[in-house]
Design a protein around this motif. Structure first.
Motif, mmCIF file in Angstrom:
data_model
loop_
_atom_site.group_PDB
_atom_site.id
_atom_site.type_symbol
_atom_site.label_atom_id
_atom_site.label_comp_id
_atom_site.label_asym_id
_atom_site.label_seq_id
_atom_site.Cartn_x
_atom_site.Cartn_y
_atom_site.Cartn_z
ATOM 1 N N THR A 1 59.130 88.743 52.445
ATOM 2 C CA THR A 1 59.439 87.312 52.451
ATOM 3 C C THR A 1 58.215 86.616 53.032
ATOM 4 N N ILE A 2 57.555 85.821 52.200
ATOM 5 C CA ILE A 2 56.246 85.307 52.607
ATOM 6 C C ILE A 2 56.301 83.790 52.853
ATOM 7 N N PRO A 3 56.124 83.377 54.096
ATOM 8 C CA PRO A 3 56.024 81.939 54.345
ATOM 9 C C PRO A 3 54.571 81.488 54.236
ATOM 10 N N TRP A 4 54.343 80.218 53.986
ATOM 11 C CA TRP A 4 52.976 79.694 54.056
ATOM 12 C C TRP A 4 52.991 78.257 54.553
ATOM 13 N N CYS A 5 51.841 77.808 54.939
ATOM 14 C CA CYS A 5 51.761 76.465 55.513
ATOM 15 C C CYS A 5 50.390 75.859 55.217
ATOM 16 N N THR A 6 50.393 74.590 54.867
ATOM 17 C CA THR A 6 49.143 73.831 54.771
ATOM 18 C C THR A 6 49.069 72.978 56.033
ATOM 19 N N TYR A 7 47.967 73.139 56.766
ATOM 20 C CA TYR A 7 47.918 72.577 58.129
ATOM 21 C C TYR A 7 47.343 71.172 58.177
ATOM 22 N N THR A 8 47.793 70.353 57.227
ATOM 23 C CA THR A 8 47.438 68.939 57.277
ATOM 24 C C THR A 8 48.344 68.263 58.313
ATOM 25 N N ASP A 9 48.216 66.974 58.453
ATOM 26 C CA ASP A 9 49.077 66.220 59.362
ATOM 27 C C ASP A 9 49.839 65.203 58.523
ATOM 28 N N PRO A 10 51.135 65.380 58.232
ATOM 29 C CA PRO A 10 51.986 66.463 58.715
ATOM 30 C C PRO A 10 51.726 67.777 57.974
ATOM 31 N N GLU A 11 52.175 68.868 58.625
ATOM 32 C CA GLU A 11 52.053 70.181 57.988
ATOM 33 C C GLU A 11 53.119 70.335 56.900
ATOM 34 N N ILE A 12 52.795 71.156 55.916
ATOM 35 C CA ILE A 12 53.743 71.411 54.828
ATOM 36 C C ILE A 12 53.939 72.917 54.728
ATOM 37 N N ALA A 13 55.154 73.377 55.045
ATOM 38 C CA ALA A 13 55.394 74.820 55.070
ATOM 39 C C ALA A 13 56.530 75.158 54.123
ATOM 40 N N HIS A 14 56.466 76.359 53.600
ATOM 41 C CA HIS A 14 57.503 76.776 52.650
ATOM 42 C C HIS A 14 57.785 78.264 52.808
ATOM 43 N N VAL A 15 59.015 78.650 52.498
ATOM 44 C CA VAL A 15 59.365 80.070 52.394
ATOM 45 C C VAL A 15 60.460 80.205 51.338
ATOM 46 N N GLY A 16 60.450 81.328 50.634
ATOM 47 C CA GLY A 16 61.517 81.623 49.670
ATOM 48 C C GLY A 16 61.414 80.821 48.390
ATOM 49 N N LEU A 17 62.603 80.546 47.804
ATOM 50 C CA LEU A 17 62.643 79.910 46.484
ATOM 51 C C LEU A 17 62.608 78.389 46.588
ATOM 52 N N TYR A 18 61.854 77.770 45.667
ATOM 53 C CA TYR A 18 61.971 76.331 45.454
ATOM 54 C C TYR A 18 63.208 76.112 44.588
ATOM 55 N N VAL A 19 63.702 74.870 44.594
ATOM 56 C CA VAL A 19 64.877 74.548 43.771
ATOM 57 C C VAL A 19 64.595 74.888 42.309
ATOM 58 N N ARG A 20 63.384 74.504 41.837
ATOM 59 C CA ARG A 20 63.089 74.733 40.411
ATOM 60 C C ARG A 20 63.089 76.236 40.096
ATOM 61 N N GLN A 21 62.628 77.053 41.051
ATOM 62 C CA GLN A 21 62.616 78.508 40.808
ATOM 63 C C GLN A 21 64.039 79.056 40.750
ATOM 64 N N ALA A 22 64.902 78.551 41.648
ATOM 65 C CA ALA A 22 66.298 79.008 41.647
ATOM 66 C C ALA A 22 66.929 78.661 40.308
ATOM 67 N N ARG A 23 66.665 77.429 39.828
ATOM 68 C CA ARG A 23 67.271 77.017 38.546
ATOM 69 C C ARG A 23 66.739 77.862 37.398
ATOM 70 N N GLU A 24 65.414 78.152 37.433
ATOM 71 C CA GLU A 24 64.838 78.996 36.359
ATOM 72 C C GLU A 24 65.543 80.353 36.301
ATOM 73 N N ARG A 25 65.992 80.805 37.487
ATOM 74 C CA ARG A 25 66.662 82.116 37.531
ATOM 75 C C ARG A 25 68.181 81.999 37.407
ATOM 76 N N ASN A 26 68.629 80.800 37.033
ATOM 77 C CA ASN A 26 70.075 80.543 36.889
ATOM 78 C C ASN A 26 70.847 80.804 38.174
ATOM 79 N N ILE A 27 70.216 80.570 39.304
ATOM 80 C CA ILE A 27 70.933 80.698 40.584
ATOM 81 C C ILE A 27 71.428 79.296 40.950
ATOM 82 N N PRO A 28 72.736 79.126 41.102
ATOM 83 C CA PRO A 28 73.235 77.799 41.488
ATOM 84 C C PRO A 28 72.775 77.471 42.914
#
Ligand SMILES: Cc1cc2nc3c(=O)[nH]c(=O)nc-3n(C[C@H](O)[C@H](O)[C@H](O)COP(=O)(O)OP(=O)(O)OC[C@H]3O[C@@H](n4cnc5c(N)ncnc54)[C@H](O)[C@@H]3O)c2cc1C
Length: 516
Positions: free
Chosen positions: A381-408
């Motif tokens: 499970t890989i998190p990442w972060c862009t260290y701008t101000d504010p920071e933008i961090a993400h982990v796991g599935l984006y909504v669009r990825q969940a939908r592509e995989r037919n996960i409600p």
């Protein structure tokens, strides 16, 4: 455009590499001048090619397990992260944030200092100091103390279980390719002739360019554009897509565009660089956005348009290792190449080119190579972060990825302006957005945009790895006031959507009846 008054400039041209005590300390650690390669062992359990994050982690991990290890580096121990990546970029961002805060001091009820002078040379001296301090952990001395044979030189494979370092032959039972990646050069006519900066030389500047063009709106371009702008450099950022950080969700990228505009960065989205030419010492850059042509005049150009894996010069064919010049060394889910003796880890083979992923993949590769492990890259499970101000961090599935995989999917969002600590800190831009599988509390992924998003995302990563759902997170007491409370609030929002189970409803009704 930003033209911060009081910025001390010592010339318009890009300055040269500084050589000071900090640099001497760093180089003494990561490339000692008097280094002599050791006599090689008859055969190594593991030979590691490349001593960036992946190579160093692999070397220390394997040596700690009692393996006979050789580590080969052609340039500097520590690789990208220490020397030209995470470490110097985070150090410069810290100072640039301080300058931004000084300029906004009145927002906090304090006086704006009368004379906010950016001494760029001092800023970069601090960056070099930070780098020198952290270089101790990556030093040749520490490696040899751990029992690792350290070789400096360019590697060439000579066969399935043998390679040369300069004129020395190393034989191995297993090998790990961890040669990382380097900046991609965009195919822009005139760019190479005009000269440009990348992360490989930008941290060697001792004088700021007066006007800078940053090409590329990915994490690297965004971090550098904000850092240099806040240090008083007139800054334009060009991004060919309609938003920055194309991987991230639109609302996250939009917050970043707004922050850039507030900083005074000239934002040129949907824009391509056509060509570059030099006139009178300045760089003239032609741009096009749809059919609209324009020109910017700058003193320096910094590119952040992606990174390409280092596979050149290794003679991978001789080792029976498949690779692709753009995607790097081909590995299976166990990080094994076509040659069963040879594994790869880090940027040279991974789509996610992050320090934490290089580290995690190196541990997997060592376990699989030396202990016959069956650990899979895909299990991470890989998190990442862009260290701008504010920071933008993400982990796991984006909504669009969940939908592509037919996960409600159902999303719970808490804006930072609803979080007490963010209000107290005047850091209200951003949100915590947690995606769960619909009708369950199972966390699929999360995006956090906040001043401390990089710290906050770890809680969600832990929850995903440990299989902890939102219902449990709602029960976790978060110290008050912290910005991480936004996570608990999102969990509370989930709990509110779930009606109490039938038994609980019956018990409540029964208690109410008894009280009558
Ligand atoms: C500006 C910038 C900022 C970044 N910030 C972050 C961040 O904040 N967080 C994050 O997680 N990631 C960040 N990254 C990404 C991170 O630095 C990399 O993902 C990480 O360093 C990759 O490690 P690695 O070991 O795979 O490769 P590298 O660190 O690149 O190491 C590879 C090593 O192999 C050596 N080598 C190459 N070819 C040969 C050869 N033929 N023979 C011998 N040696 C060879 C190289 O000299 C190098 O030392 C950033 C990157 C950049 C450019």
């Amino acid at each position: 455009m930003n033209d911060t008054p009081g910025v001390e400039r010592r010339g318009d041209n890009v300055a040269t590499l500084a050589s000071d005590a900090a640099e001497r300390e760093r180089l003494g650690n990561v490339r000692p001048l008097d280094w002599r390669n050791p006599s090689p062992a008859p055969r190594y359990d593991l030979v590691i090619v490349g001593a960036g994050t992946a190579g160093l982690v692999a070397a220390h991990t394997a040596a700690a397990q009692g393996a006979k290890v050789a580590l080969v580096e052609r340039h500097l121990l520590g690789g990208t992260c220490l020397n030209i990546g995470c470490v110097p970029s985070k150090a410069i961002l810290r100072t640039s944030r301080l300058y931004a805060q000084m300029r906004q001091a009145d927002q906090y009820g304090a006086q704006i200092p009368a004379d906010i002078r950016v001494d760029f040379a001092n800023v970069m001296e601090r960056v070099r100091g930070v780098r020198a301090r952290i270089s101790r952990a990556d030093s040749a001395r520490r490696l040899t103390a751990a029992g690792v044979d350290v070789f400096f030189g360019q590697v060439r494979f000579k066969g399935a279980d043998v390679l040369d370092v300069e004129r020395t032959t190393l034989r191995f039972r297993k090998a790990l390719i961890a040669t990382g990646a380097r900046p991609d050069t965009p195919a822009i006519p005139g760019l190479v002739a005009a000269g440009y900066l990348t992360n490989e030389n930008a941290f060697d500047l001792t004088e700021p360019p007066r006007r800078l063009l940053v090409i590329g709106g990915g994490p690297l371009g965004c971090e550098m554009a904000q850092a240099f702008c806040r240090l008083g450099v007139q800054n334009t950022i060009v991004q060919k897509r309609p938003l920055f950080l194309p991987r991230e969700e639109r609302d996250a990228a939009q917050i970043l565009s707004d922050a850039f505009a507030r900083d005074g960065i000239a934002v040129r989205l949907n824009t391509q660089v056509l060509d570059v030419r030099v006139e009178g010492g300045a760089k003239i850059v032609d741009l096009v956005s749809d059919d609209y042509h324009s020109t910017v005049v700058v003193d320096a150009i910094l590119t952040g348009t992606g990174r390409v894996p280092n596979t050149d010069g290794l003679d991978l064919e001789a080792a029976g290792v498949d690779y692709d010049a753009r995607r790097g060394v081909r590995v299976d889910d166990f990080l094994r190449t076509r040659n069963r003796r040879i594994y790869a880890a880090g940027d040279v083979c991974l789509r996610h080119k992050f320090n934490d992923t290089a580290d995690a993949s190196a541990r997997i590769a060592v376990r699989n190579a030396l202990r016959g492990g069956r650990q899979r890259l895909s299990a991470l499970t890989i998190p990442w972060c862009t260290y701008t101000d504010p920071e933008i961090a993400h982990v796991g599935l984006y909504v669009r990825q969940a939908r592509e995989r037919n996960i409600p999917v159902k999303t719970f969002t808490i804006p930072m302006h609803d979080v007490d600590r963010a209000i107290a800190d005047d850091e209200e831009a951003g949100f915590v957005k947690i995606n769960v599988r619909e009708r369950t509390d199972r966390i699929l992924g999360a995006t956090i945009v906040a001043r401390h998003a990089g710290e906050m995302i770890s809680e969600i990563t832990l929850a995903i790895v440990a299989g902890v759902g939102l219902r449990t997170l709602a029960r976790v007491i978060h110290a008050y006031p912290t910005q991480a409370e936004a996570i608990r609030k999102a969990a509370d929002a989930y709990v509110r959507t779930r009606s109490a189970p039938a038994g609980e409803r019956w018990a409540t009704a029964w208690r109410r009846w008894l009280r009558r």
